[in-house]
Design a protein around this motif. Structure first.
Motif, PDB file in Angstrom:
ATOM      1  N   THR A 146       8.370  -4.689 112.357  1.00  0.00           N
ATOM      2  CA  THR A 146       9.482  -5.356 113.047  1.00  0.00           C
ATOM      3  C   THR A 146      10.359  -6.169 112.082  1.00  0.00           C
ATOM      4  O   THR A 146       9.904  -6.589 111.020  1.00  0.00           O
ATOM      5  CB  THR A 146       8.933  -6.262 114.176  1.00  0.00           C
ATOM      6  OG1 THR A 146       7.992  -7.186 113.625  1.00  0.00           O
ATOM      7  CG2 THR A 146       8.265  -5.447 115.248  1.00  0.00           C
ATOM      8  N   ILE A 154      11.204  -8.652 119.849  1.00  0.00           N
ATOM      9  CA  ILE A 154      10.962  -7.266 119.414  1.00  0.00           C
ATOM     10  C   ILE A 154       9.459  -6.962 119.369  1.00  0.00           C
ATOM     11  O   ILE A 154       9.027  -5.945 119.932  1.00  0.00           O
ATOM     12  CB  ILE A 154      11.700  -6.947 118.097  1.00  0.00           C
ATOM     13  CG1 ILE A 154      13.220  -6.941 118.365  1.00  0.00           C
ATOM     14  CG2 ILE A 154      11.254  -5.587 117.532  1.00  0.00           C
ATOM     15  CD1 ILE A 154      14.093  -6.643 117.162  1.00  0.00           C
ATOM     16  N   ALA A 174       7.999  -9.067 110.366  1.00  0.00           N
ATOM     17  CA  ALA A 174       8.837  -9.286 109.178  1.00  0.00           C
ATOM     18  C   ALA A 174       8.236 -10.404 108.330  1.00  0.00           C
ATOM     19  O   ALA A 174       7.803 -11.426 108.871  1.00  0.00           O
ATOM     20  CB  ALA A 174      10.246  -9.650 109.606  1.00  0.00           C
ATOM     21  N   GLY A 209       3.456  -2.243 105.389  1.00  0.00           N
ATOM     22  CA  GLY A 209       4.209  -1.241 106.149  1.00  0.00           C
ATOM     23  C   GLY A 209       3.879   0.167 105.668  1.00  0.00           C
ATOM     24  O   GLY A 209       3.582   1.064 106.464  1.00  0.00           O
ATOM     25  N   GLU A 210       3.889   0.338 104.365  1.00  0.00           N
ATOM     26  CA  GLU A 210       3.578   1.665 103.778  1.00  0.00           C
ATOM     27  C   GLU A 210       2.174   2.100 104.163  1.00  0.00           C
ATOM     28  O   GLU A 210       1.928   3.268 104.456  1.00  0.00           O
ATOM     29  CB  GLU A 210       3.671   1.594 102.248  1.00  0.00           C
ATOM     30  CG  GLU A 210       5.067   1.380 101.734  1.00  0.00           C
ATOM     31  CD  GLU A 210       5.716   2.643 101.197  1.00  0.00           C
ATOM     32  OE1 GLU A 210       5.023   3.657 101.045  1.00  0.00           O
ATOM     33  OE2 GLU A 210       6.936   2.594 100.952  1.00  0.00           O
ATOM     34  N   THR A 224      11.634  -1.196 113.869  1.00  0.00           N
ATOM     35  CA  THR A 224      12.992  -1.726 114.013  1.00  0.00           C
ATOM     36  C   THR A 224      13.356  -2.402 112.702  1.00  0.00           C
ATOM     37  O   THR A 224      12.571  -3.197 112.170  1.00  0.00           O
ATOM     38  CB  THR A 224      13.095  -2.738 115.170  1.00  0.00           C
ATOM     39  OG1 THR A 224      12.687  -2.091 116.371  1.00  0.00           O
ATOM     40  CG2 THR A 224      14.520  -3.235 115.345  1.00  0.00           C
ATOM     41  N   SER A 226      16.302  -1.880 109.078  1.00  0.00           N
ATOM     42  CA  SER A 226      17.512  -1.315 108.482  1.00  0.00           C
ATOM     43  C   SER A 226      17.435   0.218 108.417  1.00  0.00           C
ATOM     44  O   SER A 226      16.363   0.810 108.481  1.00  0.00           O
ATOM     45  CB  SER A 226      17.697  -1.879 107.077  1.00  0.00           C
ATOM     46  OG  SER A 226      16.599  -1.506 106.282  1.00  0.00           O
ATOM     47  N   ILE A 233      10.778   5.783 106.335  1.00  0.00           N
ATOM     48  CA  ILE A 233       9.570   5.787 107.180  1.00  0.00           C
ATOM     49  C   ILE A 233       9.497   7.077 107.999  1.00  0.00           C
ATOM     50  O   ILE A 233       8.443   7.718 108.092  1.00  0.00           O
ATOM     51  CB  ILE A 233       9.557   4.537 108.095  1.00  0.00           C
ATOM     52  CG1 ILE A 233       9.227   3.291 107.269  1.00  0.00           C
ATOM     53  CG2 ILE A 233       8.588   4.696 109.257  1.00  0.00           C
ATOM     54  CD1 ILE A 233       9.286   1.985 108.025  1.00  0.00           C
ATOM     55  N   GLY A 249      20.458  -0.074 112.414  1.00  0.00           N
ATOM     56  CA  GLY A 249      21.644  -0.925 112.345  1.00  0.00           C
ATOM     57  C   GLY A 249      22.749  -0.547 113.328  1.00  0.00           C
ATOM     58  O   GLY A 249      22.638   0.384 114.122  1.00  0.00           O
ATOM     59  N   GLY A 250      23.830  -1.305 113.226  1.00  0.00           N
ATOM     60  CA  GLY A 250      24.991  -1.044 114.064  1.00  0.00           C
ATOM     61  C   GLY A 250      26.275  -1.481 113.374  1.00  0.00           C
ATOM     62  O   GLY A 250      26.249  -2.248 112.402  1.00  0.00           O
ATOM     63  N   CYS A 281      21.582  -6.671 115.922  1.00  0.00           N
ATOM     64  CA  CYS A 281      21.941  -5.270 115.683  1.00  0.00           C
ATOM     65  C   CYS A 281      23.062  -4.842 116.611  1.00  0.00           C
ATOM     66  O   CYS A 281      23.797  -3.908 116.317  1.00  0.00           O
ATOM     67  CB  CYS A 281      20.720  -4.375 115.865  1.00  0.00           C
ATOM     68  SG  CYS A 281      19.899  -4.693 117.426  1.00  0.00           S
ATOM     69  N   GLU A 379      27.191  -2.243 107.699  1.00  0.00           N
ATOM     70  CA  GLU A 379      26.669  -3.370 108.471  1.00  0.00           C
ATOM     71  C   GLU A 379      26.521  -4.604 107.558  1.00  0.00           C
ATOM     72  O   GLU A 379      25.923  -4.513 106.490  1.00  0.00           O
ATOM     73  CB  GLU A 379      25.300  -3.014 109.051  1.00  0.00           C
ATOM     74  CG  GLU A 379      24.750  -4.096 109.959  1.00  0.00           C
ATOM     75  CD  GLU A 379      23.359  -3.759 110.486  1.00  0.00           C
ATOM     76  OE1 GLU A 379      22.504  -3.348 109.688  1.00  0.00           O
ATOM     77  OE2 GLU A 379      23.130  -3.929 111.698  1.00  0.00           O
ATOM     78  N   PHE A 381      25.576  -7.887 108.977  1.00  0.00           N
ATOM     79  CA  PHE A 381      24.462  -8.586 109.608  1.00  0.00           C
ATOM     80  C   PHE A 381      24.561 -10.101 109.427  1.00  0.00           C
ATOM     81  O   PHE A 381      23.586 -10.786 109.120  1.00  0.00           O
ATOM     82  CB  PHE A 381      23.121  -8.066 109.078  1.00  0.00           C
ATOM     83  CG  PHE A 381      22.081  -8.011 110.160  1.00  0.00           C
ATOM     84  CD1 PHE A 381      22.326  -7.311 111.325  1.00  0.00           C
ATOM     85  CD2 PHE A 381      20.875  -8.677 110.045  1.00  0.00           C
ATOM     86  CE1 PHE A 381      21.393  -7.257 112.339  1.00  0.00           C
ATOM     87  CE2 PHE A 381      19.927  -8.642 111.063  1.00  0.00           C
ATOM     88  CZ  PHE A 381      20.189  -7.929 112.209  1.00  0.00           C
ATOM     89  N   LEU A 407      25.122   2.238 118.347  1.00  0.00           N
ATOM     90  CA  LEU A 407      24.194   1.433 119.145  1.00  0.00           C
ATOM     91  C   LEU A 407      24.862   0.950 120.434  1.00  0.00           C
ATOM     92  O   LEU A 407      24.552   1.414 121.513  1.00  0.00           O
ATOM     93  CB  LEU A 407      23.660   0.268 118.304  1.00  0.00           C
ATOM     94  CG  LEU A 407      22.484  -0.508 118.911  1.00  0.00           C
ATOM     95  CD1 LEU A 407      21.324   0.408 119.254  1.00  0.00           C
ATOM     96  CD2 LEU A 407      22.018  -1.599 117.961  1.00  0.00           C
ATOM     97  N   PHE A 446      16.881   0.545 126.018  1.00  0.00           N
ATOM     98  CA  PHE A 446      17.612  -0.056 124.901  1.00  0.00           C
ATOM     99  C   PHE A 446      17.563   0.930 123.735  1.00  0.00           C
ATOM    100  O   PHE A 446      16.493   1.421 123.376  1.00  0.00           O
ATOM    101  CB  PHE A 446      16.935  -1.365 124.487  1.00  0.00           C
ATOM    102  CG  PHE A 446      17.582  -2.031 123.302  1.00  0.00           C
ATOM    103  CD1 PHE A 446      18.552  -2.999 123.485  1.00  0.00           C
ATOM    104  CD2 PHE A 446      17.235  -1.675 122.005  1.00  0.00           C
ATOM    105  CE1 PHE A 446      19.162  -3.610 122.393  1.00  0.00           C
ATOM    106  CE2 PHE A 446      17.844  -2.273 120.914  1.00  0.00           C
ATOM    107  CZ  PHE A 446      18.814  -3.247 121.116  1.00  0.00           C
TER     108      PHE A 446
END
Ligand code: NAD
Length: 477
Positions: A146, A154, A174, A209-210, A224, A226, A233, A249-250, A281, A379, A381, A407, A446
């Motif tokens: 996240t 999230i 995060a 994460g990996e 969720t 970038s 991923i 992103g958006g 986002c 983006e 942000f 988005l 969403f």
């Protein structure tokens, strides 16, 4: 200094190192030290989830309802305190942060009910004497990764449906904002989730994460963040045969037509572009305005921006909190400079001195921009929005869709004809009429299209598309 451990197989376990969680409103304020898991601990968490799946996947809907409902009740009862923590670690204003914490509670309540509502279908077979049943089953172990901008909502909108439908979870929040996810996981554990059903491993994306993405024992990844991280991923998930869902992103457009109610348009744009420091986002980063209202609109937005109080997220009168960290602040300033070099006129966008030592930036409105400028394609942000002047509705729609993202999109108009046309032709997952592009309900889907999203939608009953797998049974009676 309070230290916070990872949660693995029902136990709180320190990792080999700790990371400081710093308040972006005041870098002298350290929220806490959060344990950084390593690859071995992540593997343990995955194995714990695997083991717990055997019984949790066969638990009754009532058992799952009870855990989620109790968690929802606890979150709602503690939303002020959770909101304060969230504002302190992420920099949203206190009302925004309390709202987000409350949202997490509502999500748990909603998905408690969804555990009871999961039905199937009985379909007539094309063959005599045969019946066809279509049912849904949980997937297994879900890895969750996240971002920092919604530290509790999230994680909530991923964990709640995963558990409701009988999956087990390993979540990596995060690294910038682990505090809210830590509290959330504790609440779920205290609500009665059996050991291994929910696991928390904190640490860096490139390590934890990996490890989640590469593990053969993780069945699906819900991500969720970038676009660049999401795409890499997804490629690995395909290689290892995992189901994957990406929300990214958006570059969300807000169209303002000549016939718009000016006050409604200004409020929708200022809220959508700058509230939550523009770190959403779904933020309205491209304001596409037809020429008849352009000058009045720009003046009114500038006047409104001048009234906004920027400062400490915890101060009661603050309307715009800090940027999340030094790196994001540098990125915001870099884009403002690029926009200026490319010919844009910048209003605001300067650093703001406040009573605390934080990352404060005045909202930036960039006028005289064209659709091809980087400020209108990439983006940012942050609290940065640009204005693109267009001739008419047709040009506005074409400009709105001229982006790699999809988005959300909005339109401010009093014309039913244009609003209806825009709803159908905006190439996005979510469309708003006379309201900000950001700010959504929790019980409906969403997500987006094009470069913004990949895979099944999140939230509402549509979440079952990702968190369950379909089985078709043939019965010869
Ligand atoms: P990011 O991609 O840098 O990080 C997201 C998560 O991925 C973090 O937990 C990070 O640690 C992890 N990560 C990083 N590298 C990884 C790797 N190699 N393998 C596995 N995991 C890794 O994004 P961010 O800066 O935290 O968040 C901002 C972005 O999130 C923006 O682009 C924003 O638009 C997007 N976002 C999208 C939505 C949505 O629903 N569409 C919602 C919120 C934020």
């Amino acid at each position: 200094m309070t230290r916070y451990a990872n949660y693995i197989d029902g136990e709180w376990l320190d990792g080999p190192t700790f990371s400081r969680n710093v308040n972006p409103s005041d870098v002298d304020d350290v929220v806490g030290e959060y344990s950084q898991a390593d690859v071995q601990q992540t593997a343990r968490a995955i194995q714990a989830a695997r083991k717990a799946f055997a019984s949790w996947s066969l638990s009754t809907p009532q058992q799952r309802f009870d855990v989620l409902d109790r968690a929802g009740t606890a979150i709602l009862a503690r939303k002020e305190e959770l909101g304060r923590l969230l504002a302190r670690e992420e920099g949203k204003t206190l009302p925004e942060a309390i709202g987000e914490a409350g949202r997490a509670g509502q999500i748990f309540k909603f998905f408690a009910g969804e555990a009871l509502r999961l039905g199937g279908e009985i379909v007539q077979s094309v063959r005599p004497g045969m019946t066809v049943e279509v049912t849904r089953e949980p997937l297994g172990v879900i890895g969750m990764i996240t971002p920092w901008n919604f530290p509790i909502a999230i994680p909530a909108w991923k964990i709640a449906p995963a558990l409701a439908y009988g999956n087990c979870v390993v979540i990596k929040p995060a690294d910038l904002v682990p505090g809210s996810a830590w509290e959330l996981v504790k609440i779920i554990a205290e609500a009665g989730a059996p050991a291994g059903v929910i696991n928390l491993v904190m640490g860096r994306g490139s390590v934890i994460g990996e490890a989640l993405v590469n593990s053969p024992d993780v069945d699906a990844i819900s991500f969720t963040g970038s676009v660049s991280t999401g795409r890499s991923i997804a490629a690995k998930c395909v290689e290892t045969g995992k189901k994957v869902q990406l929300e990214m992103g958006g570059k969300n457009p807000m169209v303002v037509l000549d016939d718009a109610d000016l006050d409604v348009a200004v409020e929708a744009c200022v809220n959508g572009a700058f509230f939550s420091t523009g770190q959403r986002c779904t933020a309205s980063s491209r304001l596409i305005v037809t020429e008849g209202i352009h000058d009045r609109f720009v003046e009114a937005v500038k006047a409104r921006l001048k009234t906004l109080k920027i400062g400490d997220a915890l101060a009661p009168d603050t309307q715009i909190g800090p940027v999340v960290d030094e790196r994001q602040l540098a990125q915001d300033e870099r884009y403002i400079a690029i926009a200026r070099e490319e010919g844009g006129t910048v209003f605001g966008g300067e650093r703001v001195a406040a009573s605390t030592n934080g990352f404060f930036l005045a909202p930036a409105l960039i006028t005289d921009t064209t659709p091809t400028m980087r400020i209108n394609r990439e983006e940012v942000f942050g609290p940065v929005a640009s204005v693109i002047k267009v001739k008419d509705y047709e040009a506005a729609l074409a400009t709105a869709n001229d982006t790699e993202f999809g988005l959300s999109a909005g339109i401010c108009t009093t014309s039913l004809k244009y609003a209806t046309h825009f709803k159908r032709h905006a190439q996005v997952g979510m469309v708003m009429v006379n309201t900000a592009t950001a700010g959504v309900d929790y019980h409906v889907p969403f997500g987006g299209r094009k470069g913004s999203s990949y895979g099944a939608r999140e939230q509402g009953s549509y979440a079952r598309e990702f968190y369950t797998t379909v089985k078709t049974a043939y019965v010869n009676a």
